[in-house]
Design a protein around this motif. Sequence first.
Motif, PDB file in Angstrom:
ATOM      1  N   GLN A  17       0.799  -1.213   0.000  1.00 55.20           N
ATOM      2  CA  GLN A  17       0.000   0.000   0.000  1.00 55.20           C
ATOM      3  C   GLN A  17       0.842   1.278   0.000  1.00 55.20           C
ATOM      4  OE1 GLN A  17      -2.802  -0.147   3.205  1.00 55.20           O
ATOM      5  NE2 GLN A  17      -3.718  -2.049   2.493  1.00 55.20           N
ATOM      6  N   LYS A  18       2.024   1.200   0.612  1.00 57.03           N
ATOM      7  CA  LYS A  18       2.864   2.395   0.719  1.00 57.03           C
ATOM      8  C   LYS A  18       4.313   1.992   0.927  1.00 57.03           C
ATOM      9  CE  LYS A  18       2.045   2.928   5.705  1.00 57.03           C
ATOM     10  NZ  LYS A  18       1.548   1.608   5.937  1.00 57.03           N
ATOM     11  N   ALA A  19       5.221   2.963   0.763  1.00 59.99           N
ATOM     12  CA  ALA A  19       6.647   2.727   1.020  1.00 59.99           C
ATOM     13  C   ALA A  19       6.885   2.791   2.532  1.00 59.99           C
ATOM     14  CB  ALA A  19       7.483   3.782   0.309  1.00 59.99           C
ATOM     15  N   VAL A  20       7.627   1.789   3.049  1.00 55.16           N
ATOM     16  CA  VAL A  20       7.938   1.737   4.474  1.00 55.16           C
ATOM     17  C   VAL A  20       9.443   1.565   4.641  1.00 55.16           C
ATOM     18  CG1 VAL A  20       5.685   0.841   5.173  1.00 55.16           C
ATOM     19  CG2 VAL A  20       7.518  -0.738   4.625  1.00 55.16           C
ATOM     20  N   ASP A  21       9.973   2.035   5.769  1.00 56.29           N
ATOM     21  CA  ASP A  21      11.393   1.851   6.061  1.00 56.29           C
ATOM     22  C   ASP A  21      11.702   0.397   6.276  1.00 56.29           C
ATOM     23  OD1 ASP A  21      12.094   4.590   5.982  1.00 56.29           O
ATOM     24  OD2 ASP A  21      11.400   4.875   8.036  1.00 56.29           O
ATOM     25  N   LEU A  22      12.908   0.026   5.861  1.00 56.02           N
ATOM     26  CA  LEU A  22      13.394  -1.324   6.068  1.00 56.02           C
ATOM     27  C   LEU A  22      13.541  -1.535   7.550  1.00 56.02           C
ATOM     28  CD1 LEU A  22      14.472  -3.718   4.290  1.00 56.02           C
ATOM     29  CD2 LEU A  22      16.712  -2.793   4.739  1.00 56.02           C
TER      30      LEU A  22
END
Length: 96
Positions: free
Chosen positions: A91-96
Amino acid sequence: MVPMPAFPDEVLTKTKRGETEVRSLIDRGRYVRYNYLHPDTGEPMEGGKVKLVLLSERRKTEEFFIIPTKSKRDLLLPAAEKGARKVWDGQKAVDL
């Protein structure tokens, strides 16, 4: 000769040759696994290659590629550490 420390039975295991070994913790932390998708189709790319990033409690990371093989046994190859990045969670970009 240095005396061998006593280990609890629950950390001892046997090898295929019948030798006794101690399961000894190297590090503890969490991990992130991600694959690579084609940006137009959303289909997996590069033959199903997966990246495994191990994140220790000491903030150190180790990175590996998991490569599927024809024999159905995955190959684990060390990879260069790439630092901070984002991954798509559906759904969205998230931090590793």
